[in-house]
Design a protein around this motif. Structure first.
Motif, mmCIF file in Angstrom:
data_model
loop_
_atom_site.group_PDB
_atom_site.id
_atom_site.type_symbol
_atom_site.label_atom_id
_atom_site.label_comp_id
_atom_site.label_asym_id
_atom_site.label_seq_id
_atom_site.Cartn_x
_atom_site.Cartn_y
_atom_site.Cartn_z
ATOM 1 N N PRO A 1 0.813 -1.226 0.000
ATOM 2 C CA PRO A 1 0.000 0.000 0.000
ATOM 3 C C PRO A 1 0.842 1.271 0.000
ATOM 4 O O PRO A 1 0.368 2.339 -0.382
ATOM 5 N N GLU A 2 2.132 1.150 0.389
ATOM 6 C CA GLU A 2 3.004 2.336 0.378
ATOM 7 C C GLU A 2 3.173 2.884 -1.035
ATOM 8 O O GLU A 2 3.544 4.041 -1.224
ATOM 9 N N GLY A 3 2.897 2.027 -2.047
ATOM 10 C CA GLY A 3 2.960 2.480 -3.439
ATOM 11 C C GLY A 3 2.045 3.674 -3.663
ATOM 12 O O GLY A 3 2.268 4.490 -4.563
ATOM 13 N N VAL B 1 -1.667 2.223 5.522
ATOM 14 C CA VAL B 1 -0.286 2.521 5.927
ATOM 15 C C VAL B 1 -0.276 3.067 7.353
ATOM 16 O O VAL B 1 0.494 2.625 8.200
ATOM 17 N N LEU B 2 -1.197 4.014 7.637
ATOM 18 C CA LEU B 2 -1.201 4.637 8.968
ATOM 19 C C LEU B 2 -2.084 3.900 9.970
ATOM 20 O O LEU B 2 -2.047 4.190 11.162
ATOM 21 N N GLY B 3 -2.925 2.985 9.468
ATOM 22 C CA GLY B 3 -3.781 2.213 10.378
ATOM 23 C C GLY B 3 -4.908 3.034 10.984
ATOM 24 O O GLY B 3 -5.424 2.708 12.059
ATOM 25 N N LEU B 4 -5.331 4.112 10.314
ATOM 26 C CA LEU B 4 -6.446 4.917 10.827
ATOM 27 C C LEU B 4 -7.763 4.199 10.529
ATOM 28 O O LEU B 4 -7.848 3.410 9.582
ATOM 29 N N PRO B 5 -8.806 4.481 11.328
ATOM 30 C CA PRO B 5 -10.084 3.797 11.080
ATOM 31 C C PRO B 5 -10.716 4.256 9.768
ATOM 32 O O PRO B 5 -10.427 5.350 9.282
ATOM 33 N N ASN C 1 -6.920 7.867 1.045
ATOM 34 C CA ASN C 1 -7.687 6.917 1.869
ATOM 35 C C ASN C 1 -6.867 5.656 2.141
ATOM 36 O O ASN C 1 -6.841 5.146 3.264
ATOM 37 N N ILE C 2 -6.189 5.153 1.088
ATOM 38 C CA ILE C 2 -5.390 3.925 1.254
ATOM 39 C C ILE C 2 -4.264 4.172 2.256
ATOM 40 O O ILE C 2 -4.008 3.363 3.153
ATOM 41 N N ILE C 3 -3.610 5.322 2.109
ATOM 42 C CA ILE C 3 -2.496 5.636 3.026
ATOM 43 C C ILE C 3 -3.029 5.735 4.461
ATOM 44 O O ILE C 3 -2.441 5.183 5.399
ATOM 45 N N ALA C 4 -4.183 6.424 4.612
ATOM 46 C CA ALA C 4 -4.743 6.600 5.960
ATOM 47 C C ALA C 4 -5.057 5.245 6.590
ATOM 48 O O ALA C 4 -4.680 4.978 7.740
#
Ligand SMILES: Cc1cc2nc3c(=O)[nH]c(=O)nc-3n(C[C@H](O)[C@H](O)[C@H](O)COP(=O)(O)OP(=O)(O)OC[C@H]3O[C@@H](n4cnc5c(N)ncnc54)[C@H](O)[C@@H]3O)c2cc1C
Length: 391
Positions: free
Chosen positions: A314-316, A385-389, A379-382
């Protein structure tokens, strides 16, 4: 962090350079060279160049050797991309869906029989592919796809519509996401098919982009028959396969190489227009340069992540987000440098650089839409990658 190349990596870099210089079309890069124009001619040229890369052992760089690729490491792929831009070799986007998306997806999920049937044609450029994912009401939300495929015996019957399908008119094959179970939750009722674009029941209508060129198309399917043997993975498991394709689309490249090359062109433009002593332009140019350097470092980081994990993650999305927005800002600088001449496009005898910056500026608007919009990347990064809800 030490970015110097090992002796072996430097040797690889020289090998790429020497091969490209020796194999570019005669006269390539000189004013006398007549570039291919329009989608048909460009795709014909790209097929020819792909064949040449294949014969030189440079096609399918990332693919395993057992499938005809070169088995290059992610770092070698990055070095290849940098060298490719440095010598100004032909852009490969015109038939890129096959080598960049379909090949890796098939290698990951296809049966040996499917690999044997399709991989070589992708590498040699004999078979050109398009990507039939988006629909009028299923773009960012691809899982909302409504194109239906009913399995009767060993044949799928496909009915529905895809949109924004780049190269569809010129493609031999299409990777198609279809709905095979309308009762299941939306991600679980999808199947991934390989469709022969010459099948009866397919109608293609060109769509003209804001650049004036018609790369994309609407594709209509009216009871198109697809053999079950052309299904990738299992019935109703198409979402997993599509995610693999999208991960390669978002993360599998070295976009900094192209943008660094274009940054050099923007600087040359500013020099020719005698704007490099103007404080305002110096600030803008320096900012663009810094952004391309950040992009380069991000691409290097992604390469080292892929070398560690084995595939793009997902870091892509960070790389996709940064390159697409950097691209747009750089093209805005270019067009503004031109001042009133920015109003003159391709075809006007007074257009600066034959109107290439107008074209680039308009084309760059697409970068934050295809392969997932900027909002979707955030959204994907949130979430991943960041593990946000989730929202
Ligand atoms: C040049 C180009 C080439 C393309 N080639 C192909 C191709 O070959 N094959 C193919 O299948 N598709 C292709 N596409 C289509 C592309 O994948 C879609 O345009 C993209 O996925 C967005 O979908 P959409 O256009 O339906 O917009 P929508 O999904 O309707 O989005 C509209 C707006 O809403 C925002 N949005 C949507 N969902 C969310 C959310 N959850 N959170 C926040 N904001 C959201 C979006 O960011 C966008 O700003 C191409 C597009 C372009 C521009």
């Amino acid at each position: 962090m030490d970015f110097r190349l090992s002796a072996e990596e430097a040797r690889f870099q020289h090998e790429v350079h020497d091969w490209l210089v020796a194999n570019l079309p005669a006269g390539w890069g000189t004013p006398a060279y007549r570039m291919a124009e329009g989608p048909e001619e460009k795709v014909r040229f790209a097929r020819w160049w792909q064949r040449r890369l294949y014969e030189g052992g440079w096609a399918g760089l990332s693919w395993p050797k057992e499938y005809g690729g070169r088995g290059a490491t992610p770092l070698e792929q990055l070095l290849f991309a940098e060298e490719y831009v440095r010598v100004g070799a032909p852009a490969m986007i015109d038939i890129g869906v096959g080598p960049a998306l379909v090949g890796p997806t098939l290698i990951h999920h296809g049966t040996e029989r499917q690999k044997e049937r399709f991989l070589r044609g992708i590498l040699t450029g004999e078979e050109v592919w398009c990507q039939g994912f988006s629909e009028p009401n299923a773009g960012s939300d691809l899982a909302a796809c409504r194109t239906r495929a009913d399995l009767r015996g060993d044949v799928f019957h496909v009915t529905g519509q895809k949109i924004w399908t780049s190269y569809a008119r010129l493609a031999d094959w299409c990777i198609l996401v279809v709905r095979t179970d309308s009762q299941a939750p939306k991600h679980r009722g999808l199947t991934f098919l390989l469709v022969d674009m010459k099948s009866p029941g397919i109608t293609i209508r060109a769509l003209v982009e804001m650049t004036g060129v018609a790369w994309f198309n609407e594709v209509f399917f009216d009871d198109v028959q697809v053999p079950r043997a052309n299904m990738i993975g299992e019935l109703n498991q198409g979402w997993t396969i599509a995610i693999t394709t999208l991960a390669h689309e978002r993360g599998g490249s070295a976009p900094h190489a192209r943008l660094q090359g274009e940054m050099r062109d923007v600087l040359a433009l500013a020099r020719r227009l005698l704007l490099t002593t103007d404080r305002r332009w110096r600030q803008r140019l320096a900012q663009s340069f810094v952004e391309t350097e950040i992009l380069r470092l991000l691409a290097y980081k992604q390469v080292s992540d892929i070398m560690r994990t084995g595939q793009p993650g997902p870091e892509g999305s960070c790389l996709k987000l940064v390159w697409s927005e950097t691209d747009q800002r750089m093209k805005e600088v270019a067009i503004e440098l031109e001042g009133p001449y920015a109003a003159l496009a391709r075809g006007s005898s007074r257009a600066i650089d034959a109107g290439c910056w107008q074209h680039e500026y308009l084309w760059s608007r697409a970068a934050t839409i295809y392969a997932g919009t900027s909002e979707v990347q955030r959204n994907i990064i949130a979430q991943r990658v960041l593990g946000l809800p989730r929202e």
